[in-house]
Write an enzyme that holds these catalytic residues in place. Structure first.
Site, PDB file in Angstrom:
ATOM      1  N   ASP A   1     -41.994  32.572 -24.147  1.00  0.00           N
ATOM      2  CA  ASP A   1     -42.668  31.315 -23.844  1.00  0.00           C
ATOM      3  C   ASP A   1     -44.188  31.471 -23.972  1.00  0.00           C
ATOM      4  O   ASP A   1     -44.747  32.508 -23.618  1.00  0.00           O
ATOM      5  CB  ASP A   1     -42.277  30.891 -22.427  1.00  0.00           C
ATOM      6  CG  ASP A   1     -42.861  29.555 -22.028  1.00  0.00           C
ATOM      7  OD1 ASP A   1     -42.631  28.574 -22.760  1.00  0.00           O
ATOM      8  OD2 ASP A   1     -43.538  29.500 -20.991  1.00  0.00           O
TER       9      ASP A   1
ATOM     10  N   ASP B   1     -38.576  20.419 -23.109  1.00  0.00           N
ATOM     11  CA  ASP B   1     -39.752  19.659 -22.680  1.00  0.00           C
ATOM     12  C   ASP B   1     -39.904  18.338 -23.429  1.00  0.00           C
ATOM     13  O   ASP B   1     -40.813  17.557 -23.136  1.00  0.00           O
ATOM     14  CB  ASP B   1     -41.030  20.483 -22.874  1.00  0.00           C
ATOM     15  CG  ASP B   1     -41.202  21.555 -21.802  1.00  0.00           C
ATOM     16  OD1 ASP B   1     -40.667  21.371 -20.690  1.00  0.00           O
ATOM     17  OD2 ASP B   1     -41.869  22.570 -22.068  1.00  0.00           O
TER      18      ASP B   1
ATOM     19  N   GLU C   1     -42.421  31.384 -29.194  1.00  0.00           N
ATOM     20  CA  GLU C   1     -42.666  29.963 -28.922  1.00  0.00           C
ATOM     21  C   GLU C   1     -44.128  29.679 -29.266  1.00  0.00           C
ATOM     22  O   GLU C   1     -45.023  29.796 -28.438  1.00  0.00           O
ATOM     23  CB  GLU C   1     -42.359  29.650 -27.452  1.00  0.00           C
ATOM     24  CG  GLU C   1     -42.356  28.165 -27.117  1.00  0.00           C
ATOM     25  CD  GLU C   1     -43.704  27.657 -26.649  1.00  0.00           C
ATOM     26  OE1 GLU C   1     -44.374  26.982 -27.463  1.00  0.00           O
ATOM     27  OE2 GLU C   1     -44.091  27.928 -25.515  1.00  0.00           O
TER      28      GLU C   1
END
Length: 495
Positions: free
Chosen positions: A289, A389, A336
């Site tokens: 992430d 998200d 990511e």
């Protein structure tokens, strides 16, 4: 090799006890993935959630979520009865997680299982094997309960600063509670290992997440304060976030503690190596992430109420990934790399060799050419219709900028909004990306009511759950036909 997978958090599985678990529904979803020709199940982080119920703000980067322990499996082991599981309220809506109901009841039920199963000799072996993190985690959770669940930076000074005499006193006073939290982790990891073996035996691998930051209120920060940018009193000096931009005049104030990267480099990033090694134990592939934070990160003075006064600082860069690879060998990682990418981030990502991410909902900016449009992809990437998200794709077609939607329809050759989700899926599958991962909600063509998370908002997030009969044989066949058409699974796998 070309492949595809489905994004579905464990929490979103159907179950009779308020939240998805590692029990029957998880095994049935593995069966569904196999029938649908899918090679991966992306599950998001699986740690114990804290304030806000987000898996990206966890009490521990090493512990498993107690809510995911399947109660029916504990019944089968004689640790609980069906009546005990059913005497509590787990929420009124089977399609939404009620975290307050879980908080009020789940640990009471698990306590009953603990009293019956605490003498299991396998727990001691598990405890010894995981002593590097579990002793601190179990003590942290026990003290936290004693301190009326206050954040550790608000604890009494002696235990907050981990003075030896206080540590020893609390270990003795709270020994029973500490054993309880170890018991919980034993059963999480026992159930997880069995589910992962079942998945792997059926040709399905797990994709998990490793958030770049840990929560301030976590066992990790409390136990290893020297790794974080804290003052002598263990208060943060600066915290993480994002600067102001066109979408947010105040930026985003995440509040996570920052790392002492220079000190970490001197000890070969040993804390991170422990963390990455643990993730290999959990998952077949790990998505890192906020990958750009390793090149440069945004630091905001602790105590500020907005992100306006922050500054950019240089991260460890490619040196970090080379050091970790040298110590752990080759790992299956996804970077990511979303958002605005500066040259140093692009350089770091290319040097790492890790596949980056492409999100189709970001592709159709009617004002300019986008790297997320499928004709711009390279093979070494992972394409998503949307992430956890994002809105669902059906929701995006209703809420996105009208010109962007028009461009998407023209590009994908669709006329009706209701056909948009499957057009996105087809574009992802037909792209050259080695891996295509689709949120389950898009396969179900669900609207914004099924959105997982809306960033920078509190309440109503991480609650969506799938209906009991949603993962049908008919849907599996439809997905498999598409996977076969675009060579994301072998036709002979049908047998």
């Amino acid at each position: 090799m070309r492949a595809s997978g489905i994004l579905l958090p464990i929490s979103s599985l159907p179950s009779p006890y308020g939240i998805g678990t590692l029990g029957r529904s998880a095994y049935e979803f593995v069966d569904f993935l196999k029938e649908a020709g899918q090679k991966y199940w992306q599950v998001l982080p699986v740690g114990p959630t804290s304030y806000g119920d987000s898996p990206y703000q966890s009490f521990s980067t090493f512990a498993g979520n107690p809510y995911f322990i399947d109660l029916d499996m504990l019944c089968q082991q004689g640790l609980l009865t069906k009546e005990e599981c059913e005497e509590y309220s787990w929420g009124e809506n089977p399609e939404a997680v009620d975290y307050e109901a879980l908080w009020n009841a789940r640990f009471l039920v698990l306590r009953k299982a603990f009293e019956r199963g605490r003498e299991n000799p396998e727990i001691a072996a598990f405890r010894e094997e995981n002593k590097q993190w579990i002793e601190d985690y179990a003590l942290y959770m026990a003290v936290k309960a004693q301190m009326e669940n206050r954040a550790w930076i608000e604890w009494d000074e002696d235990i907050r600063l981990r003075r030896p005499e206080a540590m020893e006193r609390y270990r003795k006073e709270l020994a029973d509670d500490i054993d309880f939290y170890v018991f919980i982790q034993y059963h999480f990891y026992d159930q997880w290992a069995k589910l992962r073996k079942y998945a792997n035996d059926n040709g399905v691998g797990f994709i998990g997440d490793i958030p770049i930051y840990v929560a301030l209120d976590s066992a990790d920060t409390w136990a290893d304060t020297q790794e974080f940018l804290l003052d002598e009193d263990c208060r943060p000096i600066d915290v993480a976030g994002c600067p102001p931009d066109a979408f947010s005049a105040d930026g985003q104030l995440w509040g996570n503690p920052l790392y002492r990267w220079d000190d970490m480099k001197e000890n070969d990033y040993s804390w991170w190596v422990r963390r990455m090694r643990h993730n290999v134990r959990l998952f077949d592939v790990t998505r890192i992430d906020h990958f750009r934070g390793f090149a440069g990160y945004y630091a905001i003075p602790y105590g500020d109420t907005t992100a306006r006064n922050g500054e950019w600082r240089k991260g460890p860069g490619i040196d970090f990934f080379r050091s970790v690879k040298k110590q752990l060998g080759k790992m299956n990682l996804i970077a990511e790399d979303l958002g605005y990418l500066t040259p140093d981030v692009i350089k770091m990502q290319k040097a790492s060799g890790y596949p980056g991410m492409k999100v189709l909902q970001f592709a159709f900016d009617s004002r300019e050419e986008s790297d997320y449009l499928p004709h711009n992809y390279e093979k070494n990437c992972v394409v998503y219709t949307g992430t956890h998200d994002n809105d669902t794709t059906a929701g995006w077609f209703k809420s996105a900028n009208r010109k962007d939607v028009q461009m998407a329809k023209k590009y994908l050759n669709v006329r009706l909004n209701k056909d948009g989700a499957w057009a996105f899926i087809r574009a992802a599958y037909g792209s050259v990306a080695n891996l295509a991962v689709i949120p389950m909600q898009d396969f179900l063509n669900l609207g914004s009511e099924a959105r997982i998370n809306t960033p920078s908002t509190l309440g109503g997030n991480w609650i969506w759950r799938m209906k009991e009969d949603a993962a049908s044989e008919e849907l599996a066949k439809k997905i498999r036909d598409l996977a076969e058409l675009y060579c994301r699974c072998k036709k002979e796998d049908k047998e």
